[in-house]
Design an enzyme around this catalytic site. Structure first.
Site, PDB file in Angstrom:
ATOM      1  N   SER A 169       0.746  -1.028   0.068  1.00  0.00           N
ATOM      2  CA  SER A 169      -0.005  -0.084   0.009  1.00  0.00           C
ATOM      3  C   SER A 169       1.022   1.417   0.024  1.00  0.00           C
ATOM      4  O   SER A 169       1.642   1.516  -1.046  1.00  0.00           O
ATOM      5  CB  SER A 169      -0.894   0.054   1.125  1.00  0.00           C
ATOM      6  OG  SER A 169      -2.157   0.935   1.090  1.00  0.00           O
ATOM      7  N   LYS A 221     -19.727  18.057   2.829  1.00  0.00           N
ATOM      8  CA  LYS A 221     -18.821  18.401   3.965  1.00  0.00           C
ATOM      9  C   LYS A 221     -18.671  17.167   5.014  1.00  0.00           C
ATOM     10  O   LYS A 221     -17.731  16.634   5.157  1.00  0.00           O
ATOM     11  CB  LYS A 221     -19.208  19.399   4.833  1.00  0.00           C
ATOM     12  CG  LYS A 221     -18.438  19.985   5.841  1.00  0.00           C
ATOM     13  CD  LYS A 221     -17.038  20.153   5.405  1.00  0.00           C
ATOM     14  CE  LYS A 221     -16.070  20.619   6.358  1.00  0.00           C
ATOM     15  NZ  LYS A 221     -14.833  20.992   5.940  1.00  0.00           N
TER      16      LYS A 221
END
Length: 343
Positions: A169, A221
């Protein structure tokens, strides 16, 4: 026995009290002196010399007294020319740094300083070897760590990443920045994917008549929340953000390893080193130890590390805590031993 334990306990309590008082006094005295001092120091070790000294000790151990003296004289002659090539030219330098990453890539600040130093110190023909170990973590943290290694490539400094255990990763995001990647046969590599998960307690709170007010300005948001009621629109937006991050990850790796079939390997899967070389994730199979020994035959290999400098108060406090812990352990062992003697 009870009287002995009482006396010993009183002695231990007095010792601990005196230690705490001493630590407090020294900490106050050292606080003023410690302010303004450098918080890290540069450690440099020539690995050639360390290995050479050990090899010579082994060789001398097999010789008699007369042959040992002759060998020691030969060693001294060799040392005079150890930093030069046979033609008298300067030997290349291999700079070795280490990065052991946690989920937040906490060593990035130190890595950035080391990279800056090596960019200035490296000369044509030199190489930087990064012994990397990380299973990845936060996207923004490993994005910054990878950007630090990218600086070496941008500065034209030859860079090799050696992976002995894992570079997955975010760890692989860092590794692919090097000109060459080498990994041990069973090192874990890949995991080019993005994952996110979070619990949602909305139904539990609702069952107990608990309301959570979440106020935002901006349609997205907040997409998914822990306490509020999640919507399908929020889930879709969250997945879109994951897909976008994954696309950026794939582009980053693909640009640095153009021969890689990015769509085939960017599935989140991992491979061992012996498999990763066939996939194009790495260039060679081998341990960092083997690679550095190989480089020592032709270059000076220097280990470089910025180490945190502990202040006087921190050092004394650590020593005191170790001392108290050791005293308690000895007390426990004494009690255990006395129990054995009674049986």
């Amino acid at each position: 026995m009870n009287e002995w334990l009482s006396d010993y306990g009183l002695f231990l309590a007095e010792a601990v009290t005196l230690t705490v008082v001493a630590v407090a006094v020294i900490a106050v005295a050292a606080k003023g002196r410690g302010s303004g001092q450098a918080r890290s120091r540069l450690r440099i070790e020539e690995l050639n010399g360390r290995y050479r000294a050990r090899q010579r000790r082994l060789k001398l151990a097999t010789l008699d007294k007369k042959r040992r003296k002759l060998a020691q004289k030969a060693f001294k002659r060799d040392d005079k020319h150890s930093d030069r090539q046979p033609g008298g030219e300067r030997r290349a330098t291999v700079w070795v740094i280490d990065f052991h990453g946690d989920i937040k890539a906490s060593g990035t600040a130190r890595l950035a300083e080391e990279v800056s130093l090596l960019i200035e110190a490296s000369e044509p023909g030199d190489e930087v070897v990064v012994r990397l170990e990380s299973a990845g973590g936060l996207v923004h943290a490993y994005g910054l760590a990878a950007a630090q290694l990218d600086r070496l490539r941008q500065a034209g400094v030859s860079t090799t990443v050696c992976v002995d255990k894992v570079a997955a990763s975010g760890g692989y995001m860092m590794a692919c920045c090097a000109d060459r990647v080498q990994a041990a046969p069973f090192a874990v590599l890949g995991s080019i994917g993005v994952v996110a998960q979070l619990p949602n307690l909305h139904r539990l709170l609702k069952r107990h008549d608990v309301d959570v007010e979440l106020l935002t300005a901006g349609r997205y948001k907040r997409t998914l929340t822990v306490f509020g009621e999640n919507t399908e629109e929020g889930r879709e937006k969250f997945v879109d953000e994951l897909e976008n991050t994954h696309a950026l990850f794939k582009r980053f790796v693909g640009e640095r390893r153009p021969g890689l079939d990015i769509e085939a390997i960017a599935t989140g899967e991992t491979w061992y080193g012996s498999e990763a070389v066939e996939k194009g994730l790495i260039d060679a199979v081998g341990t960092s130890e083997a690679y550095l020994l190989e480089r020592m035959a032709r270059a000076r290999v220097l280990s470089v590390a910025l180490e945190k400098r502990r202040g006087m108060a921190e050092r004394v406090g650590l020593a005191a805590s170790v001392g108290v812990e050791r005293s308690l352990r000895r007390l426990y062992e004494t009690l255990e031993a006395s129990g054995w003697q009674r049986r």
